[in-house]
Design a protein around this motif. Structure first.
Motif, PDB file in Angstrom:
ATOM      1  N   LEU A  72      -0.147   5.607  -2.824  1.00 50.18           N
ATOM      2  CA  LEU A  72      -0.480   4.720  -3.938  1.00 50.18           C
ATOM      3  C   LEU A  72      -1.588   5.319  -4.807  1.00 50.18           C
ATOM      4  O   LEU A  72      -1.538   5.233  -6.038  1.00 50.18           O
ATOM      5  N   GLY A  76      -1.190   6.240  -8.690  1.00 50.82           N
ATOM      6  CA  GLY A  76      -2.066   5.695  -9.724  1.00 50.82           C
ATOM      7  C   GLY A  76      -2.768   6.783 -10.510  1.00 50.82           C
ATOM      8  O   GLY A  76      -2.887   6.705 -11.734  1.00 50.82           O
ATOM      9  N   THR A  79      -0.634   8.254 -13.225  1.00 46.15           N
ATOM     10  CA  THR A  79      -0.069   7.314 -14.193  1.00 46.15           C
ATOM     11  C   THR A  79      -0.846   7.373 -15.500  1.00 46.15           C
ATOM     12  O   THR A  79      -2.047   7.121 -15.530  1.00 46.15           O
ATOM     13  N   SER A  81      -1.798   5.775 -18.767  1.00 50.97           N
ATOM     14  CA  SER A  81      -1.781   4.424 -19.324  1.00 50.97           C
ATOM     15  C   SER A  81      -1.115   4.371 -20.700  1.00 50.97           C
ATOM     16  O   SER A  81      -0.551   3.350 -21.088  1.00 50.97           O
ATOM     17  N   GLY A 160       5.346   1.765  -8.530  1.00 57.51           N
ATOM     18  CA  GLY A 160       3.965   1.993  -8.131  1.00 57.51           C
ATOM     19  C   GLY A 160       3.185   0.725  -7.863  1.00 57.51           C
ATOM     20  O   GLY A 160       2.221   0.746  -7.094  1.00 57.51           O
ATOM     21  N   SER A 161       3.606  -0.395  -8.474  1.00 60.36           N
ATOM     22  CA  SER A 161       2.798  -1.613  -8.379  1.00 60.36           C
ATOM     23  C   SER A 161       3.445  -2.743  -7.584  1.00 60.36           C
ATOM     24  O   SER A 161       2.849  -3.816  -7.471  1.00 60.36           O
ATOM     25  N   GLY A 206     -12.395   2.580  -9.509  1.00 64.41           N
ATOM     26  CA  GLY A 206     -11.852   3.556 -10.443  1.00 64.41           C
ATOM     27  C   GLY A 206     -12.880   4.029 -11.449  1.00 64.41           C
ATOM     28  O   GLY A 206     -12.846   5.193 -11.891  1.00 64.41           O
ATOM     29  N   TYR A 251      -4.600   1.567  -5.545  1.00 65.78           N
ATOM     30  CA  TYR A 251      -3.667   1.922  -6.625  1.00 65.78           C
ATOM     31  C   TYR A 251      -4.331   1.745  -7.985  1.00 65.78           C
ATOM     32  O   TYR A 251      -4.251   2.631  -8.846  1.00 65.78           O
ATOM     33  N   LEU A 252      -5.011   0.619  -8.179  1.00 70.34           N
ATOM     34  CA  LEU A 252      -5.684   0.367  -9.455  1.00 70.34           C
ATOM     35  C   LEU A 252      -6.812   1.364  -9.678  1.00 70.34           C
ATOM     36  O   LEU A 252      -7.034   1.830 -10.804  1.00 70.34           O
ATOM     37  N   GLY A 254      -6.862   4.426  -8.677  1.00 79.76           N
ATOM     38  CA  GLY A 254      -6.228   5.666  -9.110  1.00 79.76           C
ATOM     39  C   GLY A 254      -5.879   5.640 -10.586  1.00 79.76           C
ATOM     40  O   GLY A 254      -6.095   6.629 -11.310  1.00 79.76           O
ATOM     41  N   ILE A 255      -5.341   4.509 -11.065  1.00 79.23           N
ATOM     42  CA  ILE A 255      -4.980   4.399 -12.481  1.00 79.23           C
ATOM     43  C   ILE A 255      -6.222   4.508 -13.363  1.00 79.23           C
ATOM     44  O   ILE A 255      -6.236   5.255 -14.357  1.00 79.23           O
TER      45      ILE A 255
END
Length: 490
Positions: A72, A76, A79, A81, A160-161, A206, A251-252, A254-255
């Motif tokens: 995850l 992220g 990814t 945005s 991914g989410s 993050g 995961y968040l 990572g984004i």
């Protein structure tokens, strides 16, 4: 006779090597690599030629959760945005509402099929509610199939989410079955607070990652990936210990981190991509060892009926409802419904009832394993054919792997971009010096065929060329739009 440490090391290395070679075979056959990884684990297990007995669901769950954390985080981190922003509503609708509807529809079918109560059926539906679109893209890449429009971004965002939602629903069902004194409202409120707290911690984590990585000034470049691994673990564990959803948090994080300036960013992305593959192999090998293939025929009939309902009823209905109001065409909706194949997460979640010693947990695990195998085999192998049948494949070349490293630093915001020269565009057949490129847009390389060329001002671009340029995001977008304009009539 007890095996020596060297024997176990040799065995581990052999299994990893066979799995990697199996992934190459999977590419040639056009099947998801996860089938090969699971197959190696099953062959090495107690029912296979390896004869390794592994019956520890707690260890399997721990390794699976650890692997999922890094998978995850890597997803992220990679990814963009800017790519997912146009499909944010559709992707999040699929990964939340779509997963819930899939679990409910499948749970009701399982309840009717096996004469269970609602929560027992819902538990199985929740476990198999998430998708593994990464396996789909691996097949698409091996068959050189590009998807048109924003379809790829929407599927990437969903895959991914959607895992935190599936974890949420599985825990909800298990708690309703194991703690009958609690009401559904109390459990849902508790789990919702976990999601909110996990989201907050993930966002803050993050923001923290670039501060640490950019300012720590390590003496050895090889330590930067290691500190990013450590930070991912801290964010996951810290969120879980504070009562948040650790999977959503990591995961968040990572984004958020991946969309900020990071030193050695491309090196970090490549490292985490490779490490995520290692985690996938370890996870699938472990799950393959955990299953007893001799027990699968006993659940084949039930598993096949559930798989067929999932593929042809639950998933299509969920996609149709989730994409109401979106701009997705009927062809895109059909494709999204078909590529909802199941992967490692359902098998990991199937260890939760085993670990909780839930009555019928062995049956649930075997059914879920069978569903994943059939889904990956049928849906995974047919994805390129379905994309071509629905006319969703883009005949243009896939983006190249960039042959050079570019690391933005503080105070220097331009980034490296790729632009494909389209047939009939104003750039095709013209020299670079005649394109009237703006200041701040520097062409550094042109990919043509199987090679990269260093261009001069007189270099003539051809359709299909892939131009690499350094520019600010706004300048890049404006220039790319101009270069894609049709050529003026002569």
């Amino acid at each position: 006779m007890q095996a020596s440490p060297e024997t176990w090391i040799l065995l581990a290395g052999t299994l990893l090597l066979l799995s990697i070679l199996g992934s190459r075979l999977a590419d040639l056959l056009g099947v998801p690599a996860l089938l090969m990884f699971l197959g190696v684990g099953m062959l090495a297990g107690s029912d296979g030629i390896g004869g390794i007995y592994f019956g520890n669901p707690a260890l399997a769950q721990f390794l699976g959760n650890l692997a999922l954390v890094y998978i995850l985080f890597a997803g992220g981190l990679s990814t963009d945005s800017r790519r997912i922003r146009p499909v944010l509503r559709s992707g999040l609708s699929l990964s939340t509402l779509g997963v819930v509807l899939t679990a409910v529809f499948t749970g009701l079918f399982v309840q009717w099929l096996l004469k269970l109560n609602f929560w027992e059926g819902f538990l199985i539906g929740a476990i198999i509610s998430s998708t593994d679109t990464a396996a789909v893209f691996a097949v698409l890449r091996s068959r050189a199939v590009n998807l048109r429009g924003k379809l790829e971004q929407m599927l990437e965002l969903e895959a991914g989410s959607n895992d935190p939602t599936a974890v949420f629903l599985t825990i909800l069902a298990l708690q309703m079955l194991m703690t009958p004194g609690q009401t559904a409202g109390e459990i849902i409120l508790s789990l919702t607070l976990q999601l909110i707290l996990g989201g907050v911690i993930g966002y803050l984590g993050g923001r923290m990652i670039p501060l640490v990585i950019n300012r720590i000034r390590l003496g050895y470049d090889g330590l930067y990936p290691i500190i990013s691994l450590a930070l991912a673990l801290v964010i996951y564990a810290g969120s879980s210990m504070l009562g948040g959803n650790g999977f959503l948090a990591v995961y968040l994080a990572g984004i958020v981190a991946g969309n900020r300036t990071l030193v050695h960013k491309r090196s970090l992305l490549r490292f985490h991509d490779g490490f995520a593959w290692l985690m996938q192999i370890v996870m699938f090998l472990t799950l393959g060892l955990l299953v007893f293939p001799s027990r699968l025929p006993a659940v084949a009939g039930t598993g096949l009926l559930i798989t067929l309902f999932l593929m042809f009823v639950a998933r299509p209905l969920s996609v149709l409802i989730s994409l109401i109001g979106s701009k997705a065409t009927w062809q895109e909706q059909v494709f999204v419904a078909w590529v909802g194949l199941r992967g490692a997460v359902p098998i990991i979640l199937a260890t939760y009832p085993l670990q909780a010693r839930f009555t019928g947990a062995d049956f649930i695990f075997n059914v879920v394993f069978f569903v994943v195998l059939v889904s990956a085999l049928v849906q995974g192998t047919s994805v390129p054919m379905v994309a071509r049948w629905l006319k969703l494949n883009d005949p243009g070349p896939r983006p190249r792997t960039l042959p050079l490293e570019f690391n933005p630093v503080d105070g220097f915001t331009p980034d490296l971009h790729q632009i494909t020269i389209q047939p009939g565009s104003r750039a095709a057949g013209r020299a670079i010096m005649h394109l009237e490129l703006p200041e701040g847009f520097l062409v550094v390389m042109v990919g043509r065929g199987d090679e990269y060329l260093l261009p001069s001002g007189s270099f003539i671009l051809q359709s299909g060329d892939q131009m690499l340029a350094i520019a600010e995001q706004e300048i890049y977008e404006t220039t790319a739009a101009r270069l894609h304009e049709p050529a003026a009539p002569s």
